[in-house]
Each structure stands twice: as C-alpha cells, then as structure tokens.
Motif scaffolding. Structure first.
Motif, PDB file in Angstrom:
ATOM      1  N   LEU A  93       8.363  -2.609  -6.865  1.00  0.00           N
ATOM      2  CA  LEU A  93       7.531  -1.351  -7.499  1.00  0.00           C
ATOM      3  C   LEU A  93       8.362  -0.264  -7.074  1.00  0.00           C
ATOM      4  N   TYR A  94       8.835  -0.310  -6.003  1.00  0.00           N
ATOM      5  CA  TYR A  94       9.522   1.082  -5.337  1.00  0.00           C
ATOM      6  C   TYR A  94      10.920   1.116  -6.377  1.00  0.00           C
ATOM      7  N   LEU A  95      11.601   0.070  -7.069  1.00  0.00           N
ATOM      8  CA  LEU A  95      12.879   0.311  -7.473  1.00  0.00           C
ATOM      9  C   LEU A  95      12.582   0.107  -9.219  1.00  0.00           C
ATOM     10  N   VAL A  96      11.353  -0.024  -9.747  1.00  0.00           N
ATOM     11  CA  VAL A  96      11.102   0.058 -11.018  1.00  0.00           C
ATOM     12  C   VAL A  96      10.468   1.218 -11.568  1.00  0.00           C
ATOM     13  N   HIS A  97       9.731   1.852 -10.538  1.00  0.00           N
ATOM     14  CA  HIS A  97       8.701   2.923 -10.820  1.00  0.00           C
ATOM     15  C   HIS A  97       9.649   4.189 -11.499  1.00  0.00           C
ATOM     16  N   TYR A  98      10.590   4.414 -10.899  1.00  0.00           N
ATOM     17  CA  TYR A  98      11.133   5.954 -10.954  1.00  0.00           C
ATOM     18  C   TYR A  98      11.806   5.876 -12.419  1.00  0.00           C
ATOM     19  N   PRO A  99      12.236   4.939 -13.137  1.00  0.00           N
ATOM     20  CA  PRO A  99      12.862   5.166 -14.379  1.00  0.00           C
ATOM     21  C   PRO A  99      11.858   5.413 -15.338  1.00  0.00           C
ATOM     22  N   VAL A 150      -4.593 -10.705  -1.360  1.00  0.00           N
ATOM     23  CA  VAL A 150      -4.405  -9.258  -1.658  1.00  0.00           C
ATOM     24  C   VAL A 150      -3.153  -8.881  -1.151  1.00  0.00           C
ATOM     25  N   CYS A 151      -3.059  -9.291   0.234  1.00  0.00           N
ATOM     26  CA  CYS A 151      -1.843  -8.818   1.072  1.00  0.00           C
ATOM     27  C   CYS A 151      -0.352  -9.407   0.134  1.00  0.00           C
ATOM     28  N   LYS A 152      -0.616 -10.848   0.041  1.00  0.00           N
ATOM     29  CA  LYS A 152       0.598 -11.528  -0.639  1.00  0.00           C
ATOM     30  C   LYS A 152       1.025 -10.559  -2.047  1.00  0.00           C
ATOM     31  N   PHE A 153      -0.033 -10.467  -2.701  1.00  0.00           N
ATOM     32  CA  PHE A 153       0.280  -9.704  -4.060  1.00  0.00           C
ATOM     33  C   PHE A 153       0.918  -8.273  -3.873  1.00  0.00           C
ATOM     34  N   LEU A 154       0.434  -7.504  -2.945  1.00  0.00           N
ATOM     35  CA  LEU A 154       0.884  -6.292  -2.613  1.00  0.00           C
ATOM     36  C   LEU A 154       2.368  -6.485  -1.772  1.00  0.00           C
ATOM     37  N   GLY A 155       2.455  -7.387  -1.071  1.00  0.00           N
ATOM     38  CA  GLY A 155       3.789  -7.598  -0.496  1.00  0.00           C
ATOM     39  C   GLY A 155       4.832  -7.958  -1.470  1.00  0.00           C
ATOM     40  N   VAL A 203       0.936  -1.118   0.032  1.00  0.00           N
ATOM     41  CA  VAL A 203       0.221  -0.010   0.142  1.00  0.00           C
ATOM     42  C   VAL A 203       0.998   1.122  -0.047  1.00  0.00           C
ATOM     43  N   ALA A 204       1.980   1.135   0.830  1.00  0.00           N
ATOM     44  CA  ALA A 204       2.824   2.489   0.985  1.00  0.00           C
ATOM     45  C   ALA A 204       3.659   2.585  -0.522  1.00  0.00           C
ATOM     46  N   ALA A 205       4.051   1.601  -0.872  1.00  0.00           N
ATOM     47  CA  ALA A 205       4.757   1.660  -2.312  1.00  0.00           C
ATOM     48  C   ALA A 205       3.917   2.280  -3.210  1.00  0.00           C
ATOM     49  N   ILE A 206       2.623   1.747  -3.421  1.00  0.00           N
ATOM     50  CA  ILE A 206       1.906   2.423  -4.304  1.00  0.00           C
ATOM     51  C   ILE A 206       1.627   3.841  -4.208  1.00  0.00           C
ATOM     52  N   ILE A 207       1.464   4.326  -2.837  1.00  0.00           N
ATOM     53  CA  ILE A 207       1.352   5.821  -2.456  1.00  0.00           C
ATOM     54  C   ILE A 207       2.675   6.837  -2.987  1.00  0.00           C
TER      55      ILE A 207
END
Length: 383
Positions: free
Chosen positions: A309-315, A298-303, A21-25
């Motif tokens: 997600l944190y490391l690939v979104h910024y490019p 849901v928890c497993k997928f998000l985890g 959840v925090a990574a998506i935010i």
C-alpha cells in the motif's frame, strides 16, 4: 544453510497490524495534503510521522530477526534477504508511476509533456535501484529524488540504516547503542524544535538540507527500535491492538500544535511522539495478546498490505492531485468521494500487487537462491 531457516522465529502479528494502520493513515494524509495551504492547515496534519514510526518498527523487527543469527549469516546474505524483501515492490511502484506519468494532465506539472520517453525510462530504471536522481533529472518538477513515486525516498534512508546496521552497528554493545540512540534523539529534537517549519517533514530531495533531515529522521527511530528489541521484556497485554491503533491514530491525526506564532511547540510535540510515544506503542504492540480469529485475520491483512500500500498508492494520488489543481477551490466536501475512491482503490491495488506480484516474485527469488546454494554445496562435496 536454507534461507528459510532464518524465518523460524514467531511473528508479532499486532506490530504487523499497526504497520497497516499507519500505512492507511499515510494515504489519508496524502489525500488531504493538496487541500491545505501549507504546513499549518492540513487536515491529517501529522500523517508524515508514520514514516518515523515505520523506521522504528523496522529497527525493532531487524534486531529481533537478525541480531542473534550473525554466527550463521554473512553480511552478503543479509543484504540479499533485504533486497528480496524490499525491491520487488519498489520496482512495481516505479513501473506504476511511469505508466501514470503521461496520463496526468495538469498545469501543476508543466514538465510532463516535455519529457522524452528515454528520459522517463532512465529515471524509472534508476528508481528500481532506490538510488536518488539529481535535481537535473527531476522530470516532474517537485524536486523529488524519485519523481515517479515520491514515497520511495524513505526506502533510500531505510537502506542506509540497514547498511550501517550490517557493517558495524550490529556489533555495538547495548551501552554503545544506547549512547548512539541518545545522541540521535538530541539531534532529532533539535531538528524538530528549531526547524523553520516547526516539524521534521523532509528528506525527499537530493540536496544537503533534505539529506540532513532524512538522515536524522532515520537514525533515532531505526536504532531505537533495534535497542528496544534487545532490552524489552514483553509482558501480556489485553486489547493491545485496539489501544495501540488508537494511539497511532491520535498521534498522526493530531492537529497542528502552536500555530504560526509558536512553531517550536509543534516541533516539541513531534519530538515527544517519535522519541517516547512510538517506542511505547511498539513495546505495547509486542506485548499484546491476540484474541480470536477475527483480530488475527485483521492484523494479518493489514500487515500483508502495509508495504505494498505504501508503495502503490502515490501513483494514484498523483491523478488526484492533478484533478484538484485543475479545479481550483475544491473543498473537502467536494473532494471526499474521490479521496475515498483513491483510498479504496489503493487498498485493492495493494492486495492485488501482493498476491499477483510481490509474493510470487519473492518466492521465485527464494527458490533461485536455494537452488544456487544447493548447487554450490554439491560442487564442494563432489571435490
């Protein structure tokens, strides 16, 4: 000893879900950041506090996973496991950042078209190690210690916390650890309340100011998480994932407090969130009970996607920022379809990275480590 013997403890699936959840935010924060004019008017105003939440989660998980296992684990094996867990995605994030580097055409980064290939590759290879590059090698011009993938700065400080834990702080009694956490809390509150911007934002530049901010930002949450893992006695709380997710969203989506005239009020808000609210959320999440297969999935997928997600979104965000800078005056109404596309694309890329790169590489590294241990064991027993 088999490496997998250290992975037999039960998981906290709700904490995994909250990390996602925090990574998506975080992604939504980076997508709204270029539409603001400064610290005061970013739509997802406190999204950067997700980093402090990640630090606290990491400290809690490290304490839970390793604190009682040092009698059968060396400092070296601890670092090997941390590198195996963290580095594959760091490498992939840097590669993606390097691939995108020459495809972002914008006046906001005039240096891009003057950077020779060898220099970009050198920055990428240094980035593989998580070591920061000096300002003289800032090939983007944003004063980032990792110009190809800015968010990696937090991994640099997480490694520092891991090193401090492994070489000494793990041996602290709860009283000594509590004292350290209390001092770190005071330092964090002082930083937030007296900051020229009225917040804790910073840590991504290799200079004295940002190193100071980054060090203070990691010290309290990481070791508060460690202390919490030692002293917390989780109960059984219903609907914890829902309530904790809402709390995380409330904290990170909260508009700026106090405005330009009372910056200290926002610093006080951030201090309370990091020092009190985040530990409460982690405690509630650790105490939560999963109800039904859907919530578990849901928890497993998000985890699973949280770290990729944190490391690939910024490019991908770099392309979005370039588009906004090339189209002055873009509003949120005009930008949201592109922002939604970047968000969705980042989640898809994170899942693909997990399944096709991160998990296979980590599995290969584990097999290699196990084979080496078995060979060493056979060599010793044959003597």
């Amino acid at each position: 000893m088999n490496n997998n013997s250290l992975a037999t403890k039960p998981h906290y699936p709700i904490l995994d879900g909250l990390r996602g959840v925090a990574a998506i935010i975080v992604v939504t924060f980076h997508l709204t950041e270029p539409l603001g004019t400064g610290h005061l008017d970013i739509l997802v105003n406190h999204g950067y506090l997700a980093v402090d939440f990640f630090f606290l989660l990491s400290g809690f998980v490290i304490g839970y996973a390793y604190d009682d296992r040092w009698h059968k684990m060396s400092v070296g094996s601890f670092f090997k496991r941390r590198i195996e867990r963290l580095q594959p995605m760091v490498v992939l994030g840097m590669i993606l950042g390097a691939i995108g580097f020459y495809f972002t055409d914008s006046t906001i980064w005039p240096l891009i078209h003057t950077v020779p290939l060898w220099k970009m590759l050198l920055v990428m290879f240094i980035g593989f190690t998580v070591l920061p590059v000096p300002l003289s090698m800032d090939i983007r011009g944003w004063q980032e210690m990792h110009p190809l993938n800015s968010v990696t700065w937090s991994l640099f400080f997480e490694y520092i916390a891991n090193i401090l834990y492994a070489i000494g702080i793990r041996k602290f009694s709860n009283a000594a650890l509590g004292l350290l956490v209390s001092v770190a809390a005071i330092a964090l509150a002082h930083l937030a309340i007296t900051s020229p911007n009225g917040d804790v934002s910073g840590g991504w530049t290799l200079n004295a100011e940002h190193l100071h901010i980054g060090f203070i930002r990691v010290m309290y949450p990481f070791f508060a998480g460690l202390l919490l893992s030692r002293i917390a006695k989780p109960t059984r709380i219903k609907n914890a994932f829902l309530w904790c997710s809402l709390l995380v969203a409330l904290v990170l989506y909260m508009p700026r407090i106090g405005g330009a005239d009372h910056l200290w009020m926002n610093g006080l808000y951030e201090s309370v969130c990091i020092i009190l609210v985040f530990p409460l959320i982690v405690y509630l999440g650790a105490s939560g009970v999963i109800h039904g297969t859907t919530e578990r999935r849901v928890c497993k997928f998000l985890g699973d996607i949280s770290y990729p997600l944190y490391l690939v979104h910024y490019p991908l965000v770099y392309f979005y920022v370039a588009w906004i800078s090339n189209n002055k005056g873009v509003t949120i109404v005009q930008a949201w379809p592109y922002a939604a596309m970047i968000l969705f694309g980042s989640i898809v890329l994170a899942y693909a990275s997990l399944k096709w790169f991160d998990e296979p590489v980590r599995k290969w590294l584990r097999k290699k480590a196990d084979a080496k241990k078995q060979a060493n064991h056979l060599s010793l027993t044959s003597r």
